[in-house]
Enzyme design. Structure first.
Site, PDB file in Angstrom:
ATOM      1  N   GLU C  48       0.843  -1.192   0.000  1.00  0.00           N
ATOM      2  CA  GLU C  48       0.000   0.000   0.000  1.00  0.00           C
ATOM      3  C   GLU C  48       0.884   1.250   0.000  1.00  0.00           C
ATOM      4  O   GLU C  48       1.885   1.308   0.707  1.00  0.00           O
ATOM      5  CB  GLU C  48      -0.849  -0.018   1.282  1.00  0.00           C
ATOM      6  CG  GLU C  48      -1.775   1.164   1.450  1.00  0.00           C
ATOM      7  CD  GLU C  48      -2.514   1.109   2.794  1.00  0.00           C
ATOM      8  OE1 GLU C  48      -2.083   0.323   3.672  1.00  0.00           O
ATOM      9  OE2 GLU C  48      -3.518   1.815   2.950  1.00  0.00           O
ATOM     10  N   LYS C 135      -9.022   2.590  -2.822  1.00  0.00           N
ATOM     11  CA  LYS C 135      -9.489   2.158  -1.498  1.00  0.00           C
ATOM     12  C   LYS C 135     -10.850   2.790  -1.205  1.00  0.00           C
ATOM     13  O   LYS C 135     -11.037   4.004  -1.367  1.00  0.00           O
ATOM     14  CB  LYS C 135      -8.467   2.627  -0.469  1.00  0.00           C
ATOM     15  CG  LYS C 135      -8.600   1.992   0.900  1.00  0.00           C
ATOM     16  CD  LYS C 135      -7.486   2.553   1.799  1.00  0.00           C
ATOM     17  CE  LYS C 135      -7.308   1.764   3.074  1.00  0.00           C
ATOM     18  NZ  LYS C 135      -6.111   2.193   3.810  1.00  0.00           N
ATOM     19  N   CYS C 180      -5.247  -2.841   2.628  1.00  0.00           N
ATOM     20  CA  CYS C 180      -5.216  -2.708   4.088  1.00  0.00           C
ATOM     21  C   CYS C 180      -6.573  -3.105   4.700  1.00  0.00           C
ATOM     22  O   CYS C 180      -7.036  -4.212   4.490  1.00  0.00           O
ATOM     23  CB  CYS C 180      -4.820  -1.278   4.443  1.00  0.00           C
ATOM     24  SG  CYS C 180      -4.029  -1.127   6.066  1.00  0.00           S
TER      25      CYS C 180
END
Lengths: 317, 317, 317, 317, 317, 317
Positions: C48, C135, C180
């Site tokens: 990430e 995300k 994540c």
């Protein structure tokens, strides 16, 4: 003017007493009675997060990529200070509204299972709790503690104000609420306009001078009355150990939130306020026909819209 | 601060000399040179209808259900004062831009076969005419003389400002234009924000004080620089027989349009103006990074939008 | 077993060198070559925010109800370190992929007008940039700096790996990315499963030991290979003045992000890792038929679903 | 910490004694008393199919395209060992709960006309039987003997635990049950989370080590306490002629189901267990406020959801 | 009778040659040509799982609570023998249909990501693949290897049969398929009746004598032609190591599936078959007007229904 | 087998003696005693319209658009032969049941004010009359003389059979009745299955050979015992002037209704009958556990249903 379509409205500038729910509800009762008895108010708007509190200057122990245990405890405390809907706190507000005859719009921190919301509730002296609006986008650090509302809590409530000693006729109007920086969301405002809001309530904690520009702009753009209620809070109004702007210059009288509550007419005229530097109640007569007068040349969701070019899809449930 | 992302911008407050195209273009050249030479401007924004004129106070002989011959003649005159795109007038403006190195945004009355439009054009010193925007909704009596623009003329132009003596680096930004009460159209503004506008030009003839509130609000809401250029016009600036506010109190110095041009930063700070009571050129340094600094906590079409709740469908062609 | 449906995959544990784009791309090239030459990898997953950086421990000057000027400057710096798609940085990554023959999945900080996104991009040695995923929900303080992705960037890409010296046959599979804590979003995962993902990439900076449980669970739940690439970063990898966990105990070797990259098979077997305490490249053979072997008794979006009871509506555009 | 929001919970690891209903109920009584008297438990969770039995290793004479008469006889025997709801067996469990003051969650094989269901029942010491959940998807060979539950048996029960000698305050929480591989169904879990489950009961017979990963993952994902009760069974616990893993190595002590009962906190901490290799009762204090502390940064059906992108439609009746 | 509403139909009794896709498609071509050339068939129905195979007697290593690695390998092999839709196998069937002019209904094992389905496909000589039906409930051990279809694959296809040498007129009818024990599902049948099915295809592997009763009953109940095609298979038709009924009495000629294909008229008259003990093609003339003749006194979803008492809600998408 | 869950059942094949109520009741008594004494029956099922009679071949003088006086007289006669519930005839049947210990299910023509119904009644030796079912849809010309039942008469009765000399244990089961072509109504059958019917009684006058297929099919489909009792009637059993098939070939022995009574097991095995060409009583042992053995692999309203795809709404009152 002898128009019978006048509503007497107040905005209340006040802060949450140190996160105490009981004290806050007592304060709400006292200020609502003041609005009712001194100003003959039929509706009173309280600031954002008035119930539950606005944890100004706190970070809840959050940095990018990490949360502290202390921050979780602070959240738990804040969570416990929030209220469910319904709950005894709601019942108490309904009672205040009923006893004073004042329609209440107030900011609350609402608890829903694991998430808190920054909510505005609508309480009628006749029907009790009639609706709520959850803030759609929390601002900056608020995103650490509040969830996002959605299309299910965007009411524009048709409301009747009963005849009073001063006014012989029942008056019906539409009420909505936009909280703090939601007032910078043009699509949300457009939606409210499209539903006919006339009493556009804007509970906030934004006390910057520039806020006044936006309140006037919105009144003109939406041809509605804007009722903006801001908190006025000092360090002494927070728990003793609360975060402050300058930890080396703590003083009970330091201003945390500076106020700026104001009432604006649909043509952009300031009817009351802005109130700065103290708590207080502002009131004004709102001639609902001014909304119509204003829409003669500007109706941004009617004759002044271009639905062929711009269409607003609102996902309301 | 030695940032290299600064643009020097001017707004020009001026009126159309009695519908004379030649005089107007000469005036434009003079004022553009002033902006360039005195203020080192890289871009200059002129008011609504600067080319072609704003027939303030006229009714064009129209009443409900009837039109007069005289009004038709007045329209013919007005039509003839308007310009085609392209046309020699455009070529002249391109030349002014090229010679001064100033990017010009100006209001024009555009003729397209039988219909007139209230248009803003964009002229680059390098590329010449690069785009136009037609006002989407004329206000009130404007509807008698102007047609409506549509989704084909809503450009947000990516523009590069060349290095100058003062600034060593080429700077790229995005420019749009909203004319007069279009600035009250929240969906149009939202569309412009969504396209990344940073130099939000607002040519207007709205000289009311409340206009200032909207300019500040828009700058904050859109995290963009607002460049509002208003006309300042007196009775002497119109043809002798032109309608006026009070026919019994005609005076050459009577104010027809009062001005109020202003430049505002993305955080709501007034950088220049408002200019009132006279023609003139206002200038300011625009640090484009302020748009980013501002979007940190407010991006109404990015992280501060709720596309799941409100979707803006723009019919752009 | 001599199955020809094997893909050789790497996860790369590494950090962003002090927000320097050039250094980061150089590092990516070096590590990709290592994966290719040492491990014969056909695909490499980077962590990430590998491009752009993860500002661990920073608060960007945000407290509830206030933002500092310094915080805005930090955001501007972070904004400038991010990349547009497309841009020269993307071209460079395409080149690395092409030259090494390695399909690259990497976290990037993506810039889109005024908002930053935490994005994963997919780059093919044959087709170049083939997709991206933003995300959906930033975690805690990430909400101060990143916007939210939406249904338009949720690709599950059908990808072919060309024959290599070791493997004679072209192999086709499906790839997705969850960044994540997105890996804690059961509906997102379900959507990916429903699209047939087999190489479930999980770029992250979550280095807590509990992360390993989730990686194993997801592999089993989705009957897919989980490729989790975490950053390993120390204080020396950040700019000198960057925030740290304990400002009184700054040391270049202090761990900021502890790693934990891992590769798990569809039946929950750990094939490589977890790697802790250092940067490095982990590799494993992935027998794609293991997805089928696993789905024999568990296909949560096929025979093991109950669409009559629970329906997932995905708003994908 | 002196929090008053603590619940004392047990998971019971035990097997069904040779399909004997009477023996099983006696065993339940004995183990519940143990949980109550030794561990002061307020709630006890028993494994999947504890009442009725889990016919591990049996095939019921089924091959693709054929069923044997012997298999039908085995089914009849198994059918007769199952219980109706209500029935005397339920009454007995209500009595055990009432006498011990322990809220019981237990797996049962439920008989409903011609079909058997793998069910979890909820029995309160105050209100008796208060709900049941039927497994939605049987796994592999279970599909030969059990039907599928549906949306009518997915309760999340609000439950109050009365004050005890140790704890002065009544505590209210929410309880749900997911049986065995239902725990791999992300949409089912999401539904439970959305209803606010805090005591997530997971009766199972899955004794594989990888099970532990899922229990930790679910606790974290749902920010709830996971109470997983697995059977521990040996060949001697089954009828003499029951199928076994290796018919040539029958031994009374051979393990049929290996256990692995465990209690996990909402932040992923293992509070008790896993228990392996024997029957037994595990207990732990559950601080319900940990659910709130955990939801501070992860609430997958609240602030960490994306209902605009992924909507879960639950057909609950 | 010289009715022009006659369709010539065949049912094909055959088995899958040892899971070989190529051999199966070759066999399909040969048998379709036989139906076309010998019997002048316009439609041919093949048995359940003809493409992909019916793994009779296998258990795929599944017992209650356990799966073996060997079973997973067997599943992988079976998975690889299945076909995607579309795929080259479908193209081949379309070609067979096109070349022979025969509308083909055949059972296939359909692969969709991780799950297999027992599917019937419809292939038209003119339009190619026109629809498919996935079996809704697999029977017993089939649940170990096949998923469940749903309301999205329940077509009742309006189909036209072109004029032939023998018949001058185009004939239009409606076709559906119910696979094996789906024919025991009264609500599914009712749904098909309600959609007007006239050629009710029943691919199966149920070769028990009692099957004949159901075929006659359904023809009468639905006033439709029933075309039941069953496999006839011997041990030699399976891979050498395949499971058999009696492992001690393996013989290539042992019957695995005994056949029983049959064609029944809407009044319950057997038009062809049942064929037992061998592969073969049965054909008959179907006078579509018989459906109407039958509905005179029985239309279970029309005049003979009681929608006020019993309503069938079908969730078809 | 020494199972204690066996019921001894009879079906009675007999006709109504010339519409004489007394004779019919006498005949019922005689045949019930036969079933009891000879066959040890615990339940006996009589045909459709056994009480009241089935006016086979009559038209009641009805043509399209006209009714004859004669037909009206015929109806009057038929009306008078019907029975009220309750009435002395019911009492008599209760007495027969009580005296013989046989549970009686019989077809009756029921009179309810001005309308006749084709009804089946249930009479228990212990509780007397316990329920009735009115045929939902009369077939063809029956619609001229019978009304339609509705959702208020669709009982599935839980019934206990007392211990007998042969069998020591009380046995409980569920009984329903479907009359004649109601057996072709799939939704009615499904409803009965969903209520757990085990003794599915099918009084009828359909004596066509194809009827046998349906009885076997229903037994398999419903996993219930089918007890079909048909009339056997000759011309001599009708009043002298009754309509016949061939008025020119009248003969007392001509068969009017040919019989075909039958008892079928839940797995489709014919336990008794079909009886053709004569009156008589058929009996069989019904092992109720066969219902369970059968539901092991088929429970069309349990594990073999698809309520998500097909939902049966039954309007039962």
């Amino acid at each position: 003017m002898s128009s019978s379509r006048i509503v007497r409205a107040s905005v209340v500038q006040a802060c949450t007493p140190a996160y105490s729910l009981t004290d806050t509800l007592d304060k709400m009762e006292r200020l609502t009675r003041l609005a009712s008895e001194r100003d003959r108010a039929q509706i009173a708007v309280f600031p954002e997060a008035f119930i539950g509190g606005y944890p100004k200057m706190s970070t809840f122990g959050v940095v990018v990529g990490d949360r502290s245990d202390l921050g979780r405890e602070e959240f738990l405390k804040y969570y416990n200070a929030a209220i469910d809907i319904p709950s005894p706190a709601i019942t108490r507000i309904e009672q205040i509204s009923k006893e004073t005859g004042v329609f209440i719009v107030t900011g609350v921190i609402e608890r829903d299972l694991g998430t808190l919301y920054c909510t505005a509730i609508f309480v009628s002296p006749v029907h009790g709790f009639v609706g709520k609006h959850r803030k759609l986008v929390p601002t900056a650090a608020e995103r650490l503690i509040w969830g996002q509302g959605d299309g299910s809590t965007l009411p524009v409530l048709e409301t009747s104000f009963l005849p009073t000693a001063e006014r012989a006729t029942e008056v019906t109007t539409k009420i909505s609420a936009s909280i703090c920086w939601e007032n910078f969301m043009p699509l949300l405002r457009t939606y409210y306009y499209s539903q006919g809001t006339q009493l556009y309530c804007a509970p906030t904690v934004d006390a910057r001078p520039a806020w006044q520009n936006s309140m006037v702009h919105i009144a003109i753009e939406g041809r509605c009355f804007v009722l903006s209620a801001c908190q006025f809070a000092q360090e002494k109004d927070y728990p003793a150990d609360h975060a402050v702007a300058d930890i080396n210059a703590r003083h009970p009288d330091n201003v945390m939130i500076a106020g700026g509550s104001v009432i604006v007419s649909p043509l952009g005229k300031i009817l009351a306020g802005p109130l700065l530097g103290e708590e207080g109640v502002l009131s004004a007569d709102l001639d609902l026909d001014d909304c119509i007068r204003g829409k003669f040349d500007l109706d941004t969701t009617g004759h002044y819209a271009r639905p062929d070019v711009f269409e607003l899809k609102a996902n309301i449930s």
